[in-house]
Design an enzyme around this catalytic site. Structure first.
Site, mmCIF file in Angstrom:
data_model
loop_
_atom_site.group_PDB
_atom_site.id
_atom_site.type_symbol
_atom_site.label_atom_id
_atom_site.label_comp_id
_atom_site.label_asym_id
_atom_site.label_seq_id
_atom_site.Cartn_x
_atom_site.Cartn_y
_atom_site.Cartn_z
ATOM 1 N N ASP A 216 0.855 -1.196 0.000
ATOM 2 C CA ASP A 216 0.000 0.000 0.000
ATOM 3 C C ASP A 216 0.892 1.248 0.000
ATOM 4 O OD1 ASP A 216 -3.036 0.839 1.135
ATOM 5 O OD2 ASP A 216 -1.413 2.198 1.711
ATOM 6 N N GLU A 259 -4.965 2.455 -3.969
ATOM 7 C CA GLU A 259 -3.502 2.534 -3.926
ATOM 8 C C GLU A 259 -2.921 1.279 -3.276
ATOM 9 O OE1 GLU A 259 -5.333 2.982 -1.397
ATOM 10 O OE2 GLU A 259 -4.023 3.697 0.211
HETATM 11 N N1 LIG Z 1 -5.197 9.743 -7.803
HETATM 12 C C1 LIG Z 1 -5.875 8.662 -7.401
HETATM 13 N N2 LIG Z 1 -6.198 8.512 -6.097
HETATM 14 C C2 LIG Z 1 -6.840 7.398 -5.701
HETATM 15 C C3 LIG Z 1 -7.192 6.370 -6.596
HETATM 16 N N3 LIG Z 1 -7.803 5.383 -5.890
HETATM 17 C C4 LIG Z 1 -7.844 5.772 -4.612
HETATM 18 N N4 LIG Z 1 -7.252 7.005 -4.461
HETATM 19 C C5 LIG Z 1 -7.082 7.794 -3.268
HETATM 20 O O1 LIG Z 1 -6.169 7.127 -2.377
HETATM 21 C C6 LIG Z 1 -6.327 7.708 -1.079
HETATM 22 C C7 LIG Z 1 -6.152 6.617 -0.033
HETATM 23 O O2 LIG Z 1 -6.116 7.244 1.189
HETATM 24 P P1 LIG Z 1 -6.119 6.500 2.586
HETATM 25 O O3 LIG Z 1 -6.816 5.176 2.468
HETATM 26 O O4 LIG Z 1 -6.641 7.469 3.606
HETATM 27 O O5 LIG Z 1 -4.639 6.124 2.876
HETATM 28 P P2 LIG Z 1 -3.283 6.960 2.816
HETATM 29 O O6 LIG Z 1 -3.467 8.419 2.703
HETATM 30 O O7 LIG Z 1 -2.463 6.321 1.719
HETATM 31 O O8 LIG Z 1 -2.648 6.680 4.206
HETATM 32 P P3 LIG Z 1 -1.959 5.339 4.762
HETATM 33 O O9 LIG Z 1 -2.414 4.196 3.889
HETATM 34 O O10 LIG Z 1 -2.464 5.234 6.156
HETATM 35 O O11 LIG Z 1 -0.496 5.569 4.689
HETATM 36 C C8 LIG Z 1 -7.725 8.355 -1.061
HETATM 37 O O12 LIG Z 1 -7.560 9.740 -0.983
HETATM 38 C C9 LIG Z 1 -8.328 7.982 -2.412
HETATM 39 O O13 LIG Z 1 -9.130 9.003 -2.951
HETATM 40 C C10 LIG Z 1 -6.840 6.546 -7.978
HETATM 41 O O14 LIG Z 1 -7.095 5.711 -8.859
HETATM 42 N N5 LIG Z 1 -6.180 7.697 -8.325
#
Ligand SMILES: Nc1nc2c(ncn2[C@@H]2O[C@H](COP(=O)(O)OP(=O)(O)OP(=O)(O)O)[C@@H](O)[C@H]2O)c(=O)[nH]1
Length: 355
Positions: A216, A259
């Protein structure tokens, strides 16, 4: 081909395009071709874009008379996933086909060895090899080429449906299919290694185990918030490429969710699997991403054990990932090590009986 064979061929082609699984599609291709050509055995080799052999299928079809009017057809499919051994004479013919991008035929005493290329989006992605008792007639060669064209177009569509649009990695749908298949073959392997006469074999070639890891991207929300979604998408794409490059051709990489990625890797021991995950983490961590700078990943991995369901194994890897995040991110934890250290407690899942 005799006109009476046409309905059967059309039936076969219709069943071919009803299949939603790449390997079953390969089996069906061989089942379609062999009877048409009166061929008893054939091999299908798959290669990646670096022309490394990914897998081989050996297909054998035997017809034995049962009564006056009936015959018994036995089919045997042998699948080799790792250490694909290509006989030297076949390798030479494959090199010729690769060079010319055209089928090649070579007499071997009474028989003829035929090698046809399997074409994918960016060139050759496999070879079909079979022996015939005589050189193929022009009409038979045209028939094989025609069937391979239908197969190629359909395989390309199928491949596209298994890929994530943004990163080009395998998608979650294909993960579900592949993990179930892998678990079935792991169960078979576990059972065969429990047989007493298999003990010596395992000394000769180290037994392979499989690990599933969830990886992740750390603080990905902040990347989106600070630089926008377009840059966020670019980071996702680059992370996918960096991880893919750090893995071996036999490893599998999926985009599991936003992600989150899933890696399936094989090795003879846990430490080697751990090193593989560390290489992957370093590959991302040391890269300088345009605008963003450093991006890190965290992960957790667990063994793909035939005693447990795919859901249970993913949940184990997820628990290890959670611990990696809690411990400060930019690290990859092993579920088994967390259990040994007493950080996690083994959940009492309904385990699968292996009798
Ligand atoms: N640009 C983009 N963002 C995405 C996509 N899929 C998911 N996201 C974003 O990925 C982010 C995931 O955030 P969180 O699950 O809070 O996790 P994080 O900020 O990575 O924090 P930790 O995992 O705790 O380190 C969210 O803001 C989603 O909107 C995508 O296909 N493109």
């Amino acid at each position: 081909m005799r006109p009476t064979q046409l309905p059967s061929l059309l039936d076969r082609l219709a069943s071919l395009t009803a299949i939603r699984d790449t390997e079953l599609l390969e089996h069906s291709l061989l089942r379609t071709l062999l009877p048409m050509l009166g061929v008893a055995t054939c091999q299908l080799y798959r290669v990646n874009e670096r022309h490394e052999f990914l897998r081989a299928i050996r297909f054998e079809r035997e017809i034995s008379a049962q009564g006056e009017d009936s015959a018994r057809i036995t089919e045997n499919i042998e699948r080799v996933l790792h250490q694909v051994d290509v006989p030297e004479d076949i390798q030479l013919l494959i090199d010729v086909v690769r060079q010319n991008q055209q089928p090649t035929f070579q007499s071997l005493g009474q028989a003829v060895c035929n090698v046809f290329p399997l074409l994918g989006g960016v060139g050759i992605n496999g070879y079909l090899v079979f022996e015939s008792r005589r050189p193929l007639a022009q009409s038979e060669e045209t028939l094989v080429r025609g069937i391979l064209s239908v197969y190629r177009n359909y395989a390309a569509l199928l491949e596209e449906s298994q890929r994530d649009k943004l990163t080009g990695l395998l998608n979650r749908h294909s993960l579900d299919q592949n993990v179930d298949k892998l678990l079935t073959s792991i169960v078979a392997d576990q059972l065969s290694h429990n047989q007493p006469d298999q003990a010596q074999d395992s000394a000769a070639s180290p037994r392979q185990y499989y690990w599933l890891g969830i990886v992740d991207i750390d603080h990905f929300k902040q990347i989106n918030d600070n630089f926008g979604h377009v840059i966020g998408d670019e980071v996702l794409l680059l992370v996918a490429r960096l991880m893919q490059r750090s893995l071996r051709s036999s490893d599998l990489l999926y985009r599991y969710g936003g992600e989150e990625f899933i890696v399936i890797t094989a090795s003879s021991e846990r430490a080697a699997a751990g090193e593989q995950f560390e290489r992957l983490r370093h590959a991302v961590g040391k890269h300088r991403f345009p605008q963003v700078g450093q991006v890190t990943v965290s992960g957790g991995y667990a063994q793909l054990d035939g005693h447990f369901s795919a859901h249970e194994i993913i949940s184990r890897a997820d628990q290890a990932l959670y611990q990696a995040k809690r411990a400060g991110r930019n690290r990859i934890f092993s579920y088994a090590e967390l259990i040994e250290a007493g950080v996690l407690k083994e959940a009492s899942y309904g385990s699968v009986e292996l009798f």
